[in-house]
Scaffold this motif. Structure first.
Motif, short mmCIF file in Angstrom:
data_model
loop_
_atom_site.label_atom_id
_atom_site.label_comp_id
_atom_site.label_asym_id
_atom_site.label_seq_id
_atom_site.Cartn_x
_atom_site.Cartn_y
_atom_site.Cartn_z
N ARG A 25 0.93 -1.11 0.09
CA ARG A 25 -0.07 0.13 -0.13
C ARG A 25 0.92 1.07 0.04
NH1 ARG A 25 -2.30 0.28 4.79
NH2 ARG A 25 -0.87 -0.88 5.70
N TYR A 26 0.53 2.40 -0.65
CA TYR A 26 1.13 3.41 -0.82
C TYR A 26 0.38 4.58 -0.60
CZ TYR A 26 0.02 3.97 -5.63
OH TYR A 26 -0.86 4.23 -6.76
N ARG A 70 0.24 -3.67 -5.96
CA ARG A 70 0.50 -2.28 -5.23
C ARG A 70 -1.07 -1.48 -5.51
NH1 ARG A 70 3.57 -3.62 -8.84
NH2 ARG A 70 2.83 -2.72 -10.35
N GLU A 71 -1.33 -0.96 -4.31
CA GLU A 71 -2.55 -0.04 -3.90
C GLU A 71 -2.34 1.31 -3.14
OE1 GLU A 71 -4.99 -2.40 -0.32
OE2 GLU A 71 -4.71 -3.43 -2.22
N GLU A 72 -2.81 2.13 -3.78
CA GLU A 72 -2.88 3.65 -3.14
C GLU A 72 -3.86 3.54 -1.91
OE1 GLU A 72 -2.76 8.49 -4.02
OE2 GLU A 72 -3.40 6.88 -5.55
N ASP A 73 -3.19 4.09 -0.73
CA ASP A 73 -3.90 3.87 0.27
C ASP A 73 -3.71 5.23 1.45
OD1 ASP A 73 -5.48 3.31 2.66
OD2 ASP A 73 -4.53 1.28 3.04
N SER A 76 -4.95 5.21 5.41
CA SER A 76 -4.24 4.50 6.65
C SER A 76 -2.70 4.81 6.62
CB SER A 76 -4.57 3.07 6.33
OG SER A 76 -3.82 2.44 4.98
#
Length: 186
Positions: A25-26, A70-73, A76
């Motif tokens: 997550r990024y 990969r997922e934008e977060d 959090s």
């Protein structure tokens, strides 16, 4: 950035060669050094990248972890991102950010040696190699610096040529020069 990064980062080294526990997550934000990306695995931050634009950061993340989802977060990861930006911008190190560090055994040894270089000081690639009892491994030390995915947290910007001149840096020679100048004046 005169603060000791050890006051902000908890360095957790994975078994060499072990895979990262994804997804990654990024979140992306801006600091005085440009755009910043923090990437988090299940075990801690697995990447800290700098770039002049957000697209470049996403490309760096894709290149570093091509086989991992990969997922934008932003929501959090807001706390991690704010902590890191405060550290970069204001030399404020509050709390602790756990790092999830991979790499080969040699890379991990180089990165540990880099973390021991005090802020505002530099070492040459050959001094780092000699400190690892591998004086002929100057090129491998440079390669480990180039493979570092933790801008600021693993301070490869503190490694210079034997004559003291500034050479390559994954995030740009000018950024390296700026980081060193900032550390020396604080």
């Amino acid at each position: 950035m005169k603060s000791n990064p050890l006051s902000l980062f908890q360095y957790n080294f994975r078994a060499p060669g072990s895979e990262i526990a994804g997804p990654v997550r990024y979140a992306i934000g801006q600091s005085v050094e440009g755009w910043v990306l923090v990437g988090r695995s299940q075990h801690g931050l697995c990447a800290i990248f700098l770039d002049s634009d957000a697209e470049g950061l996403c490309a760096q993340l894709s290149n570093a972890f091509p086989q991992v989802e990969r997922e934008e977060d932003a929501e959090s990861l807001d706390r991690d991102l704010r902590q890191l930006i405060d550290f970069i911008d204001k030399d404020v190190a509050e709390g602790v950010i756990a790092l999830d560090i991979g790499g080969t055994p040699f890379q991990q040894n180089v990165w540990k040696a880099l973390c021991a270089i005090p802020a505002g000081q530099t070492r040459s690639y050959s001094e780092v190699a000699a400190g690892l009892d591998a004086p002929a491994a100057v090129g491998a030390v440079a390669g480990a610096c180039a493979a570092n995915v933790f801008a600021i947290a693993i301070p490869c910007h503190r490694v210079v040529r034997s004559d003291g001149s500034i050479s390559g840096y994954r995030w740009g020679v000018e950024r390296k020069r700026t980081l060193l100048a900032k550390e020396r004046t604080q």
